[in-house]
Design an enzyme around this catalytic site. Structure first.
Site, PDB file in Angstrom:
ATOM      1  N   THR A  12       0.714  -1.214  -0.033  1.00  7.33           N
ATOM      2  CA  THR A  12      -0.043  -0.210  -0.152  1.00  7.33           C
ATOM      3  C   THR A  12       0.746   1.214   0.103  1.00  7.33           C
ATOM      4  O   THR A  12       0.364   2.213  -0.559  1.00  7.33           O
ATOM      5  CB  THR A  12      -0.810  -0.080   1.225  1.00  7.33           C
ATOM      6  OG1 THR A  12      -1.714  -1.215   1.045  1.00  7.33           O
ATOM      7  CG2 THR A  12      -1.785   1.109   1.591  1.00  7.33           C
ATOM      8  N   TYR A  25      -8.043   1.058  -3.751  1.00 11.93           N
ATOM      9  CA  TYR A  25      -6.871   1.515  -4.467  1.00 11.93           C
ATOM     10  C   TYR A  25      -6.287   0.215  -4.907  1.00 11.93           C
ATOM     11  O   TYR A  25      -6.471  -0.931  -4.421  1.00 11.93           O
ATOM     12  CB  TYR A  25      -5.834   2.325  -3.649  1.00 11.93           C
ATOM     13  CG  TYR A  25      -5.390   1.599  -2.371  1.00 11.93           C
ATOM     14  CD1 TYR A  25      -6.179   1.564  -1.054  1.00 11.93           C
ATOM     15  CD2 TYR A  25      -4.502   0.664  -2.268  1.00 11.93           C
ATOM     16  CE1 TYR A  25      -6.027   0.710   0.007  1.00 11.93           C
ATOM     17  CE2 TYR A  25      -4.085  -0.066  -1.164  1.00 11.93           C
ATOM     18  CZ  TYR A  25      -4.901  -0.026   0.133  1.00 11.93           C
ATOM     19  OH  TYR A  25      -4.502  -0.930   0.969  1.00 11.93           O
ATOM     20  N   SER A  58       1.335  -7.626  -1.074  1.00 11.65           N
ATOM     21  CA  SER A  58       2.112  -8.576  -0.439  1.00 11.65           C
ATOM     22  C   SER A  58       1.412  -9.773  -0.338  1.00 11.65           C
ATOM     23  O   SER A  58       2.048 -10.735   0.222  1.00 11.65           O
ATOM     24  CB  SER A  58       2.598  -8.054   1.033  1.00 11.65           C
ATOM     25  OG  SER A  58       1.336  -8.147   1.874  1.00 11.65           O
ATOM     26  N   THR A  91       1.333  -4.386   4.075  1.00  6.97           N
ATOM     27  CA  THR A  91       1.118  -4.945   5.526  1.00  6.97           C
ATOM     28  C   THR A  91       0.643  -5.974   5.974  1.00  6.97           C
ATOM     29  O   THR A  91       0.789  -6.731   7.050  1.00  6.97           O
ATOM     30  CB  THR A  91       0.321  -3.814   6.085  1.00  6.97           C
ATOM     31  OG1 THR A  91      -0.808  -3.739   5.718  1.00  6.97           O
ATOM     32  CG2 THR A  91       0.899  -2.435   6.225  1.00  6.97           C
ATOM     33  N   ASP A  92      -0.067  -6.518   4.863  1.00  7.79           N
ATOM     34  CA  ASP A  92      -0.910  -7.921   4.970  1.00  7.79           C
ATOM     35  C   ASP A  92       0.038  -9.204   5.492  1.00  7.79           C
ATOM     36  O   ASP A  92      -0.430  -9.919   6.238  1.00  7.79           O
ATOM     37  CB  ASP A  92      -1.617  -8.364   3.732  1.00  7.79           C
ATOM     38  CG  ASP A  92      -2.812  -7.367   3.520  1.00  7.79           C
ATOM     39  OD1 ASP A  92      -3.222  -6.860   4.440  1.00  7.79           O
ATOM     40  OD2 ASP A  92      -3.826  -7.531   2.636  1.00  7.79           O
ATOM     41  N   LYS A 164      -0.117  -8.160  12.696  1.00  4.90           N
ATOM     42  CA  LYS A 164      -1.161  -7.133  12.323  1.00  4.90           C
ATOM     43  C   LYS A 164      -2.289  -7.272  13.115  1.00  4.90           C
ATOM     44  O   LYS A 164      -2.946  -8.498  13.264  1.00  4.90           O
ATOM     45  CB  LYS A 164      -1.724  -7.337  10.881  1.00  4.90           C
ATOM     46  CG  LYS A 164      -2.380  -6.090  10.327  1.00  4.90           C
ATOM     47  CD  LYS A 164      -2.464  -6.262   8.834  1.00  4.90           C
ATOM     48  CE  LYS A 164      -3.090  -4.900   8.175  1.00  4.90           C
ATOM     49  NZ  LYS A 164      -2.903  -4.827   6.708  1.00  4.90           N
ATOM     50  N   GLU A 283       0.850 -33.051  28.989  1.00  4.19           N
ATOM     51  CA  GLU A 283       1.106 -34.602  29.201  1.00  4.19           C
ATOM     52  C   GLU A 283      -0.318 -35.054  29.031  1.00  4.19           C
ATOM     53  O   GLU A 283      -0.406 -36.361  28.309  1.00  4.19           O
ATOM     54  CB  GLU A 283       1.238 -34.653  30.554  1.00  4.19           C
ATOM     55  CG  GLU A 283       2.603 -34.125  30.919  1.00  4.19           C
ATOM     56  CD  GLU A 283       3.887 -35.122  30.716  1.00  4.19           C
ATOM     57  OE1 GLU A 283       3.605 -36.202  30.680  1.00  4.19           O
ATOM     58  OE2 GLU A 283       4.967 -34.443  30.495  1.00  4.19           O
TER      59      GLU A 283
HETATM   60  C1  SIN Z   1      -0.597  -5.474   0.883  1.00  2.57           C
HETATM   61  O1  SIN Z   1      -0.170  -6.262   1.644  1.00  2.57           O
HETATM   62  O2  SIN Z   1       0.269  -5.414  -0.069  1.00  2.57           O
HETATM   63  C2  SIN Z   1      -1.868  -4.850   0.660  1.00  2.57           C
HETATM   64  C3  SIN Z   1      -2.236  -4.287   2.110  1.00  2.57           C
HETATM   65  C4  SIN Z   1      -1.290  -3.277   2.741  1.00  2.57           C
HETATM   66  O3  SIN Z   1      -0.010  -2.871   2.465  1.00  2.57           O
HETATM   67  O4  SIN Z   1      -1.610  -2.549   3.634  1.00  2.57           O
END
Ligand code: SIN
Length: 326
Positions: A12, A25, A58, A91-92, A164, A283
């Protein structure tokens, strides 16, 4: 001035959409050079090298791309002129990449991952500020030998413990029970704790030649979940991580399937679908000690450690030792 290498992978932070809006986006659309132009103070902070090795959402990250990223960072880190490395990432899955890198990188130089929750075209994107702080952190002497870190919203986190925890707010990350490593105020760095578990050059995996990763799956337990899923996965996976309920738990049909498949050589790790706490061996629940406890690792991080551990050994007791150390 320090020299910082930025290794850009997308996310992002490089996302674009309708001007001014934070929603609707596409991630991984613009190049790092364009993002850097929006942060004028960077040129007074460090000499910057840019390595745009991919530009992806990601969720497209995978084992092959992790290996490419690891090899690129190891090569860049060998350059005596480079003082620190920043990786921009969606971030994913950033927490998975960060943990993979902290287990495999052969350098003690600072490596800092960062990203953004708002695209570059939003009214007030968070990416440029996170990047500015990540560069300051990567050039700071206190960041040496801290393992791979994440910088998000003025906060320094460790790759091992970051997760996250919010898919909507800018302050999207947390280290659950373990607080954080430190804070930043603009470019000022304040460390308060240190990671205790093995990382980077102290890690066994950073001394191995890694060209592939074994297949390891994660399977989520829920009330009434069929144990047949475990048999299906055992066809083409060497290891299975259970995202169990509570203390990594499951029902009797799963227990029988796990005992049976363990005897056939499948390695099982018990993690929990609960975000906080610790999964320890039990156990009564697992009298044969077939399952390895994930301790405080999330299922997605336990999977990464199990993939690497399987490159080293298929002995259950040896892998259990690794889960205590990393
Ligand atoms: C991603 O993980 O590429 C999309 C979401 C983000 O970056 O927050």
């Amino acid at each position: 001035m320090k020299t910082i290498a930025i290794i850009a992978t997308g996310g992002t932070i490089a996302g674009t959409g309708q001007i001014g809006k934070a929603s609707a986006y596409r991630a991984g659309e613009i190049g790092m050079d364009e993002i850097i132009e929006t942060i004028p103070m960077i040129k007074d902070m460090a000499h910057i090298q840019v390595h745009q090795i991919m530009n992806i959402d990601s969720n497209e990250m995978n084992n092959e791309r992790w290996l490419l990223l690891m090899k690129t960072i190891n090569k860049v880190a060998q350059d005596d002129e480079v003082d620190g490395i920043v990786v921009t990432h969606g971030t994913d899955t950033i927490e998975e990449t960060a943990y993979f890198l902290t287990l495999t990188l052969h350098t003690l130089k600072p490596v800092v991952l960062t990203g953004a929750m708002r695209p570059a075209t939003a009214t007030s994107p968070d990416g440029p500020y996170n990047l500015y702080q990540a560069i300051a952190l990567a050039g700071h002497p206190d960041a040496y030998d801290q393992g791979v870190m994440l910088l998000f919203s003025n906060t320094i986190y460790s790759a091992r413990d970051i997760q996250k925890v919010n898919n909507y707010k800018i302050d999207a990350f947390d280290q659950k029970s373990f607080g954080c490593l430190g804070y930043m105020q603009d470019d000022q760095v304040y460390f308060f704790s240190k990671i205790f578990k093995k990382h980077t050059q102290h890690s066994l995996f950073s001394h191995m030649e890694i060209d592939h990763l074994p297949e390891v799956a994660i399977v989520y337990f829920y009330a009434g979940a069929h144990a047949s899923m475990l048999y299906d996965l055992s066809q083409d996976h060497e290891g299975i991580v259970i995202a169990g309920s509570g203390n990594g738990n499951y029902d009797r049909s799963w227990l029988e399937a796990i005992n049976d498949l363990s005897e056939k050589g499948i390695i099982f790790v018990r993690a929990s679908r609960v975000i906080q706490g610790i999964v320890l061996s039990d156990e009564i629940f697992d009298p044969h000690h077939y399952c390895i406890s994930a301790n405080t690792l999330s299922p997605q991080k336990a999977r990464i450690l199990l993939m690497l551990a399987l490159l080293h050994s298929h002995q259950r007791e040896e892998i259990r030792k690794i889960f205590h150390q990393y």
